[in-house]
Write a protein that holds these residues in place. Structure first.
Motif, PDB file in Angstrom:
ATOM      1  N   VAL A 141      -6.042  -9.735  -3.878  1.00  0.00           N
ATOM      2  CA  VAL A 141      -7.113  -9.782  -2.879  1.00  0.00           C
ATOM      3  C   VAL A 141      -7.585 -11.217  -2.696  1.00  0.00           C
ATOM      4  CG1 VAL A 141      -9.498  -9.120  -2.413  1.00  0.00           C
ATOM      5  CG2 VAL A 141      -7.888  -7.414  -3.219  1.00  0.00           C
ATOM      6  N   ASP A 144      -5.109 -13.113  -0.690  1.00  0.00           N
ATOM      7  CA  ASP A 144      -5.190 -12.713   0.713  1.00  0.00           C
ATOM      8  C   ASP A 144      -6.378 -13.371   1.403  1.00  0.00           C
ATOM      9  OD1 ASP A 144      -2.951 -11.255   0.613  1.00  0.00           O
ATOM     10  OD2 ASP A 144      -3.887  -9.280   0.674  1.00  0.00           O
TER      11      ASP A 144
ATOM     12  N   GLN B   6      -4.275   2.350   0.286  1.00  0.00           N
ATOM     13  CA  GLN B   6      -4.594   1.240  -0.592  1.00  0.00           C
ATOM     14  C   GLN B   6      -4.538  -0.096   0.161  1.00  0.00           C
ATOM     15  OE1 GLN B   6      -1.929   1.254  -3.845  1.00  0.00           O
ATOM     16  NE2 GLN B   6      -3.364   0.329  -5.258  1.00  0.00           N
ATOM     17  N   ARG B   7      -3.483  -0.259   0.948  1.00  0.00           N
ATOM     18  CA  ARG B   7      -3.350  -1.508   1.690  1.00  0.00           C
ATOM     19  C   ARG B   7      -4.450  -1.626   2.739  1.00  0.00           C
ATOM     20  NH1 ARG B   7      -0.879  -5.074  -0.919  1.00  0.00           N
ATOM     21  NH2 ARG B   7      -0.885  -6.267   1.001  1.00  0.00           N
ATOM     22  N   GLN B  10      -7.563  -2.705   1.145  1.00  0.00           N
ATOM     23  CA  GLN B  10      -7.476  -4.127   0.818  1.00  0.00           C
ATOM     24  C   GLN B  10      -7.737  -4.983   2.055  1.00  0.00           C
ATOM     25  OE1 GLN B  10      -4.361  -5.053  -1.811  1.00  0.00           O
ATOM     26  NE2 GLN B  10      -4.351  -7.231  -1.398  1.00  0.00           N
ATOM     27  N   VAL B  13     -11.452  -5.066   2.613  1.00  0.00           N
ATOM     28  CA  VAL B  13     -12.127  -5.874   1.599  1.00  0.00           C
ATOM     29  C   VAL B  13     -11.910  -7.359   1.871  1.00  0.00           C
ATOM     30  CG1 VAL B  13     -12.095  -6.503  -0.842  1.00  0.00           C
ATOM     31  CG2 VAL B  13     -12.050  -4.102  -0.176  1.00  0.00           C
TER      32      VAL B  13
END
Lengths: 320, 319
Positions: A141, A144, B6-7, B10, B13
């Motif tokens: 994360v 990303d 899940q992706r 993500q 987020v």
């Protein structure tokens, strides 16, 4: 009675670490001339960059000509000549001296950023690839997030907020704050891609037999990471360092071009290009051309070297 | 499905973190965000206080952020004091230009790189292949600022083929003028892309052409053209598509430089100007849009991977 000399079986000489890294030097007819020229060019450039503060014809990078010389050289009237190899810029300063001085700044920024990014990205990537699980997920994360930031916003935040101007005191050595800020920006930009490469490699390596064997022998995770996995990662990191450095030089050029890199009196190539660009028709062509050619050659040289290293170690991620 | 969820989680987020960090950092960088948002002209104390109330700048960051998110959903992101328009209008005007620029450069790059790569791979190690290999290597090493300056000098200043300062003309208004205006920025972005695509596709095709099904196709007596374009290219297209998507972030970054040099009024130029003039809300909106684009593209790439390679979808099940 004669002494019987027992011939100890001659062990093949253990290659030195340097030989293991770069291999045996091949005969001249097999040289890759692109590679040799790139190394030679970078050696010369690095020499000038390291001694830029000492060499008299580079130390004058910020000197304005006075009197009659000013009338002759300023406003891009100075063309490339014996005393001014690259001609003069708008204020009559020596473009060659400024370009080389810019090389010092740009190379320092690039090197510092890529080393920092390799250490941080390498460590995070190794941990993510080795431990996996929630740790991997949190880090991915973060990567990303770093990848989703526009570079210019990152530069605005870091350089504009924290390292606007002034000196930074790091105890042992001092540094221009903005200089440090640019390094931080470039490091942040390159940590995520590097960490991803290292993570992928670590994932593959940690399934190998010798790692399982080491674990079977009861080696601690840290020992496995440092003694078993890290040495096998080094070739990839080594070649990524060169191509990454090339990418960072381009990025620094872009930031400097937009006015987010180191500020005067320190010139960088991107800054010089942008500075002389509006006057390109008024004779500023040389002042644009030489920083351009140096930036291009330097990026090309690092790419050529990175490409050769990657081919030598057969690393696919790092090839262009 | 679990992988998909899940992706997707993500994605959200990451987007929230990026926009929150951007907001906090940009507003903390300003001495007084309310004064910046009031603009340089009409900044009476009363006006500044009014702005402070209106944008909730007296509240803590998380609350401010919640209000910003609410505004984002309703597409009412406030006004830009320096450009004298609402952020929504500005983004609405500028975003299509950058989008077109990106599409043009990707399209141009694909149209040119496909035949080059196919022919280079077909006549492997021939003169053409070697020339292409050298040229693309040099093109990859050519920073886009240099390319833009060179293109600008020759095509706009010296030969006057294209206008130097591009202006916004929609393709449906005057197509010829539109092409002339976006040509130089498009080429600036496309050259690097062509080099990357050609190198990738050529390497992939060279591998594919050695595989058994190509030998089989040749044994069946199919023409080389059919083998190249139908059989070999199809299996190489997937990695090309991934590369196209992954270059997207780079294209957005390059657009900032290209739009600035050629004065093309797109998102990149808007972001650049907003950053220079401390136009906080515009910077936030631009950063959010850039981040959203990158995140969504990454998500699509992940999904494509999962569709093609079931092992990724079921990574958990396999441990």
């Amino acid at each position: 009675m004669t002494d019987i000399v027992l011939d100890t079986p001659s062990k093949p000489a253990k290659p030195s670490p340097l030989t293991r890294l770069i291999g045996r030097v091949p005969p001249i007819r097999k040289w890759k001339w692109g590679f040799v020229l790139s190394v030679a060019y970078l050696v010369v450039l690095t020499f000038f960059a390291v001694f830029a503060n000492v060499l008299p014809f580079i130390r004058r990078y910020n000197e304005l000509p006075k009197g009659a010389a000013a009338r002759k050289l300023a406003s891009y009237r100075g063309k490339p000549s014996g005393s001014y190899w690259f001609g003069n810029d708008k204020l009559g300063r020596d473009t060659f001296a400024r370009s080389v001085y810019a090389a010092q700044k740009t190379l320092t920024i690039g090197l510092a950023s890529i080393v920092a990014a390799l250490v941080i990205g390498g460590l995070l990537g190794m941990l993510a690839g080795y431990y996996r699980g929630w740790y991997d997920r949190v880090l991915s994360v973060i990567f990303d997030v770093l990848l989703a930031f526009p570079a210019i916003v990152l530069a605005l935040i870091v350089v504009g907020r924290f390292f606007q101007s002034g000196r930074l005191n790091l105890g042992l050595f001092q540094m221009d704050k903005r200089f440090f800020g640019v390094i931080v920006v470039l490091t942040l930009l390159s940590v995520a891609p590097l960490a991803r490469i290292v993570r992928a490699q670590t994932l593959a390596l940690s399934q190998r037999e010798y790692v399982l064997a080491a674990r079977g022998l009861g080696a601690s995770s840290w020992r496995i990471l440092i003694r078993e996995i890290l040495p096998n990662l080094l070739p990839a990191m080594f070649s990524v360092a060169f191509t990454g450095l090339a990418v960072l030089l381009v990025a620094e050029g872009g930031l400097a071009f937009l006015g987010f890199s180191v500020q005067l009196p320190f010139p960088t190539w991107g800054f010089m290009i942008n500075e002389a660009r509006p006057d390109i028709v008024k004779g500023g062509g040389w002042a644009v051309f030489f920083p351009c050619i140096l930036l291009f050659l330097t990026v090309l040289a690092f790419n050529v070297i990175g490409d050769r290293v990657a081919r030598r170690f057969d690393i696919r991620e790092a090839t262009l | 499905m679990r992988y998909f969820a899940q992706r997707f989680l993500q994605l959200i987020v990451v987007f929230l973190i990026v926009t929150f960090v951007t907001m906090v950092a940009i507003q903390a960088a300003s001495k007084d965000p309310a004064r910046d948002l009031a603009g340089p002209l009409n900044s009476t104390e009363a006006r500044v206080e009014e702005i402070r109330k209106h944008y909730h700048l007296d509240r803590a960051y998380p609350i401010r952020y919640a209000y910003w998110l609410k505004n984002l959903v309703t597409l009412d992101l406030g006004n830009s004091p320096t450009l004298g328009a609402s952020v929504r209008t500005l983004v609405g005007q500028r975003a299509p230009i950058t989008l077109l620029l990106g599409l043009y450069s990707i399209g141009l790059a694909l149209i040119l790189s496909l035949p080059i790569a196919v022919y280079a791979a077909y006549r492997r190690d021939g003169p053409f292949d070697r020339f292409v290999s050298g040229a693309t290597f040099a093109a990859v090493s050519l920073p886009n600022i240099i390319l833009a300056v060179l293109l600008g000098y020759f095509f706009a200043t010296k030969w006057r083929i294209f206008p130097y300062a591009a202006s916004k003309i929609w393709p449906w208004d005057d197509f010829g003028e539109h092409v002339r205006n976006v040509a130089l920025p498009t080429i600036t972005l496309a050259v690097g892309l062509i080099a990357i695509f050609v190198r990738l596709l050529r390497a992939d095709l060279v591998n594919t052409l050695q595989s058994d099904f190509i030998v089989m196709a040749r044994a069946k007596g199919l023409s080389p053209a059919r083998i190249l374009w139908r059989h070999a290219l199809r299996s190489s297209l997937f990695s090309l598509m991934t590369s196209v998507a992954l270059q997207f972030g780079g294209i957005l970054g390059g657009a900032v430089v290209a739009e600035q040099i050629f004065a093309l009024p797109g998102m990149g130029l808007l972001l650049f100007q907003a950053v220079q003039q401390k136009d906080l809300l515009v910077v936030q909106a631009c950063a959010a849009l850039f981040a959203l684009a990158v995140v969504i593209i990454n998500f699509i790439v992940d999904m494509l991977y999962a569709v093609v390679d079931p092992r990724i979808r079921h990574a958990r099940a396999l441990g």
